[in-house]
Design a protein around this motif. Structure first.
Motif, short mmCIF file in Angstrom:
data_model
loop_
_atom_site.label_atom_id
_atom_site.label_comp_id
_atom_site.label_asym_id
_atom_site.label_seq_id
_atom_site.Cartn_x
_atom_site.Cartn_y
_atom_site.Cartn_z
N SER A 237 9.40 -2.48 -8.58
CA SER A 237 9.14 -2.38 -7.14
C SER A 237 7.83 -1.66 -6.86
O SER A 237 7.08 -2.03 -5.95
CB SER A 237 10.30 -1.65 -6.45
OG SER A 237 11.51 -2.38 -6.59
N ASN A 238 7.56 -0.61 -7.63
CA ASN A 238 6.29 0.11 -7.46
C ASN A 238 5.10 -0.80 -7.72
O ASN A 238 4.10 -0.74 -7.01
CB ASN A 238 6.24 1.32 -8.40
CG ASN A 238 7.18 2.43 -7.95
OD1 ASN A 238 7.54 2.50 -6.78
ND2 ASN A 238 7.57 3.29 -8.88
N LYS A 239 5.21 -1.64 -8.76
CA LYS A 239 4.13 -2.56 -9.08
C LYS A 239 3.94 -3.56 -7.95
O LYS A 239 2.80 -3.89 -7.56
CB LYS A 239 4.45 -3.31 -10.38
CG LYS A 239 3.39 -4.33 -10.80
CD LYS A 239 2.07 -3.66 -11.15
CE LYS A 239 1.13 -4.59 -11.88
NZ LYS A 239 0.79 -5.81 -11.15
N LEU A 240 5.03 -4.05 -7.38
CA LEU A 240 4.95 -5.00 -6.27
C LEU A 240 4.26 -4.37 -5.07
O LEU A 240 3.37 -4.97 -4.45
CB LEU A 240 6.35 -5.48 -5.89
CG LEU A 240 6.43 -6.42 -4.67
CD1 LEU A 240 5.64 -7.69 -4.93
CD2 LEU A 240 7.88 -6.75 -4.35
N VAL A 241 4.66 -3.14 -4.73
CA VAL A 241 4.05 -2.45 -3.58
C VAL A 241 2.56 -2.22 -3.84
O VAL A 241 1.72 -2.42 -2.96
CB VAL A 241 4.77 -1.12 -3.31
CG1 VAL A 241 4.02 -0.31 -2.27
CG2 VAL A 241 6.20 -1.39 -2.85
N THR A 242 2.22 -1.80 -5.06
CA THR A 242 0.82 -1.56 -5.39
C THR A 242 -0.01 -2.83 -5.27
O THR A 242 -1.12 -2.82 -4.72
CB THR A 242 0.70 -1.01 -6.83
OG1 THR A 242 1.43 0.21 -6.92
CG2 THR A 242 -0.75 -0.76 -7.20
N ASP A 243 0.54 -3.94 -5.75
CA ASP A 243 -0.18 -5.22 -5.65
C ASP A 243 -0.38 -5.62 -4.19
O ASP A 243 -1.45 -6.13 -3.82
CB ASP A 243 0.60 -6.31 -6.39
CG ASP A 243 0.58 -6.13 -7.90
OD1 ASP A 243 -0.26 -5.34 -8.37
OD2 ASP A 243 1.39 -6.77 -8.58
N LEU B 150 1.75 5.93 -2.04
CA LEU B 150 2.97 5.16 -2.26
C LEU B 150 3.56 5.45 -3.63
O LEU B 150 4.18 4.58 -4.24
CB LEU B 150 2.65 3.67 -2.10
CG LEU B 150 2.12 3.26 -0.72
CD1 LEU B 150 1.71 1.81 -0.73
CD2 LEU B 150 3.17 3.51 0.35
N THR B 151 3.35 6.66 -4.11
CA THR B 151 3.87 7.05 -5.42
C THR B 151 5.39 6.92 -5.44
O THR B 151 6.09 7.54 -4.64
CB THR B 151 3.47 8.50 -5.74
OG1 THR B 151 2.05 8.62 -5.65
CG2 THR B 151 3.94 8.87 -7.14
N ASP B 152 5.88 6.08 -6.33
CA ASP B 152 7.32 5.89 -6.53
C ASP B 152 8.06 5.48 -5.26
O ASP B 152 9.25 5.72 -5.11
CB ASP B 152 7.96 7.16 -7.09
CG ASP B 152 9.26 6.86 -7.83
OD1 ASP B 152 9.39 5.74 -8.37
OD2 ASP B 152 10.15 7.72 -7.82
N VAL B 153 7.35 4.85 -4.31
CA VAL B 153 8.02 4.45 -3.06
C VAL B 153 9.03 3.34 -3.30
O VAL B 153 10.00 3.19 -2.57
CB VAL B 153 6.97 4.02 -2.01
CG1 VAL B 153 6.31 2.70 -2.42
CG2 VAL B 153 7.61 3.88 -0.63
#
Length: 705
Positions: free
Chosen positions: A53-59, A44-47
């Protein structure tokens, strides 16, 4: 989904069925492992397109990975239902649930019920989440109303190994439901360490509360051993399954009576796959000031009285005053004047609106700026919004706002209220008598907020004042345990945290031990701002043996005459023992009793009046018995024996308990008999009472060894 085929070399149909279930378990664990590996492998790199947004997806991905953990010592599934059901065995996570009805026209299917959803590579369910609509049939089906279930199977486990199963045929023409030995064994299984979930043993009346709609506030009056705490926690887990998107935005919170209690329940929600539910105490919830002192009973009762809300409202709004001069704003070469009586009209209009003090103060500057702009327009100018904002920020406007509507610091306001006799008298006029005012007023005024000896009740008052100044943000759902011990002002503090959401209120009127303990739930719900809350009563106990419950219930006519005694489904002859000893031998006898209880399987609690705990600790040290002590750093967390001050026993549960000197517990505080009732109902297998003094007369009918 069809049931697995028996293995060909099984020696009997039962062995074949057990082998098939074990094969399904192995396949399900493999599927869960695959689901986790697939999630971990997501790139999900830079998705998200940006850092936030990247931090939210990673979490979200990390949360999903944690939810797919396989606890090898816990059953992946605990039940199975075979029957004919309508479509949609599981509701999409985050959407409102719909019940799954029976559908005789459909072919029979089997669903394994567990703590989390597991699917195969085609997406077909191998284990259905216990919160899914189809799982409701597992908990509520009976012979009278089978809900489409032909067969209900319960599984026996040892660690993470499937050891047995037990079948109930609900449509075979039988006349009554048979008792489940596996269910009884799970309910009675010894428990060491933190509280466990009850997902495998939820009863129909409990399941009805657990699956109550998010929009409903539910108040549960639960006698000891009825599982009210577990019901509340499982309701949170169910709500997060059914309304995840909404609650992810608004948040959920569990409020417990003390940190020891929160430590006891800390593993329940993670075991159910929910790892982001906040847990706190009332004291931590309103920690605006450092608590350094303790109120006496009368002062604490008065500070927690609902009348203090009006006293504080008057105190906050007393800061507003009439203007002493007109408003003069200079812009360039022009001067604009707003007469004092017009400023006063603006102030009066804002006071009449139902808005917070701080919000009205912000509005005042804009209203005054608007009055200036009206004069500009009359003079032929054409000011726009930018001009109004600039005028609102100008020094004359800010000075006028500070003069007629000064900023209020909640802590400083409460400090003044409790230390300034004249100010308190003015704010409490007609609400508190002179004696009541004297009872809550500090004997000596502190020099400032930092030097004040704040109490827990004072902190709640500061929280009330803070909400009068600026609205407290609301959560989506709040669970409150041991709510019978909350003061009216504490209820208001919690109610503010769910003013636009809902709540689950848990407690037992008979276990109220504070001087302000509730006497009825209608009043508590009103103070919480939930007068329309639905009251549910749990009176059937499952964990506490009948002998122990009957003994403790002798206190009910004296502490809660309006409550009917709870019943218990368990009979355990020999579970209650009373030991009269010499008064000088109480501590050593209690230690000996604790040693004997440690020879049995399960957790052991040694409970005594708070003042007696140091002596018992010394006796345990001398006897070299490992133990942990609640409310103190002494002892080891891994010890099976816990030394518990009576005031910290509420909400806890031990397999075996030794209660030391009941008379001392009863005499230690105003609500001592209620405290004793709490202590006596913490045991789920054995209760030993050690006393050197006569038992309280309310308990003295029992035979003594």
């Amino acid at each position: 989904m069809a049931a697995p085929s028996p293995v060909p070399d099984a020696s009997s149909p039962a062995d074949a069925a057990l082998a098939a279930e074990r094969a399904h378990l192995d396949a399900s664990r493999a599927a869960l492992r695959r689901m986790r590996e697939e999630t971990e492998a997501l790139d999900l790199t830079d998705v998200g397109g940006n850092e936030v947004s990247n931090k939210l997806v990673t979490d979200l991905i990390e949360e999903r990975i944690a939810a797919l953990a396989d606890f090898r010592d816990a059953p992946l599934f605990f039940g199975r239902i075979d029957g004919r059901f309508a479509d949609a065995p599981e509701t999409a996570v985050g959407t409102a649930p719909t019940e799954v009805a029976a559908d005789p026209s459909r072919p029979p299917e089997s669903f394994w019920i567990g703590r989390r959803h597991v699917h195969d590579h085609l997406g077909d369910p191998m284990v259905v989440d216990w919160r899914a609509p189809v799982s409701r049939s597992f908990y509520r089906a009976t012979r009278i109303d089978p809900l489409g279930v032909d067969l209900r199977r319960r599984f026996g486990w040892e660690g993470g190994h499937l050891t047995a199963f037990e079948d109930e045929h609900l449509t075979d023409g039988g006349e009554q439901d048979t008792a489940s030995a596996i269910l009884a064994a799970e309910i009675e299984r010894p428990r060491v360490g933190p509280m466990r979930d009850i997902v495998a043993t939820i009863q129909p009346e409990q399941d009805e509360i657990v699956r109550a709609d998010l929009g409903r506030t539910v108040c549960v009056q639960g006698a000891p051993g009825t599982g009210k705490t577990a019901v509340g926690l499982h309701r949170v887990a169910w709500l997060l399954y059914a309304y995840r998107d909404r609650l992810r935005r608004s948040g959920t919170l569990v409020v417990g009576p003390n940190r020891s209690f929160l430590g006891y329940i800390r593993q329940v929600l993670p075991a159910l796959g929910e790892i982001e539910v906040g847990q706190t105490t009332v004291e931590d919830l309103v920690a605006h000031v450092p608590v350094k002192a303790v109120d006496g009973d009368e002062a604490g009762r008065l500070k927690g009285d609902a009348r203090m809300a009006e006293v504080l409202r008057r105190a906050v709004w007393s800061s507003v005053r009439a203007p002493e001069e007109s408003l003069l704003v200079v812009r360039g070469s022009r001067r604009w004047r707003v007469a004092a009586d017009e400023v006063e009209e603006v102030v009066d209009a804002l006071r009449a609106r139902d808005v917070r003090y701080g919000a009205a103060r912000d509005m005042l500057r804009q209203r005054l700026a608007h009055a200036v702009l009206v004069r500009m327009e009359r003079a032929g100018e054409a000011p726009d919004d930018r001009v109004q904002d600039a005028v609102a920020r100008s020094r004359p406007i800010r000075a006028m706002a500070d003069a007629v509507w000064p900023a209020v610091d909640p802590a400083r306001l409460v400090l003044r209220l409790l230390s300034d006799a004249d100010f308190l008298a003015a704010c409490a006029d007609g609400l508190l008598s002179a004696d009541e005012q004297a009872a809550i007023r500090w004997a000596k005024a502190p020099r400032g907020v930092g030097s004040a000896k704040w109490t827990a009740a004072d902190a709640v008052l500061v929280d009330e004042a803070a909400d009068l100044v600026a609205r407290t943000p609301s959560l989506g759902h709040v669970v409150v345990d041991e709510a019978q011990d909350l003061s009216a002002m504490q209820c208001r503090a919690i109610g503010r945290r769910c003013s636009t959401g809902s709540a689950t209120i848990l407690g037992d009127i008979a276990q109220g031990t504070t001087p302000w303990a509730a006497t009825d739930w209608a009043t508590t719900l009103r103070h919480l701002g939930r007068a329309d809350g639905q009251l549910e009563e749990l009176t059937r106990g499952f964990r506490v043996p009948r002998e122990i419950l009957d003994f403790a219930s002798r206190l009910l006519p004296h502490i809660a005459p309006g409550l009917a005694p709870a019943s218990s489904v368990r009979e355990a002859p020999g579970s209650l023992a009373l030991h009269a000893v010499h008064p000088q031998a109480v501590d050593n006898s209690a230690v000996a009793r604790a040693r004997e209880l440690l020879s049995r399987e399960g957790s052991v609690g040694l409970i005594a009046a708070d003042a007696a705990v140091p002596g018992l600790a010394a006796a345990l040290d001398a006897a070299e018995l490992p133990y942990r002590r609640l409310g103190n750093d002494g002892g080891g967390d891994a010890a099976r024996l816990t030394l518990v001050p009576a005031t910290l026993a509420k909400g806890l549960e031990f397999d075996h308990i030794a209660v030391v000197e009941p008379a001392a517990i009863a005499e230690a505080e105003l609500q001592g008999l209620r405290r004793l009732y709490v202590v006596l109902t913490r045991a789920v297998s054995t209760l030993a009472v050690v006393h050197g003094r006569p038992l309280p007369p309310e308990l003295a009918d029992a035979p003594t060894e």
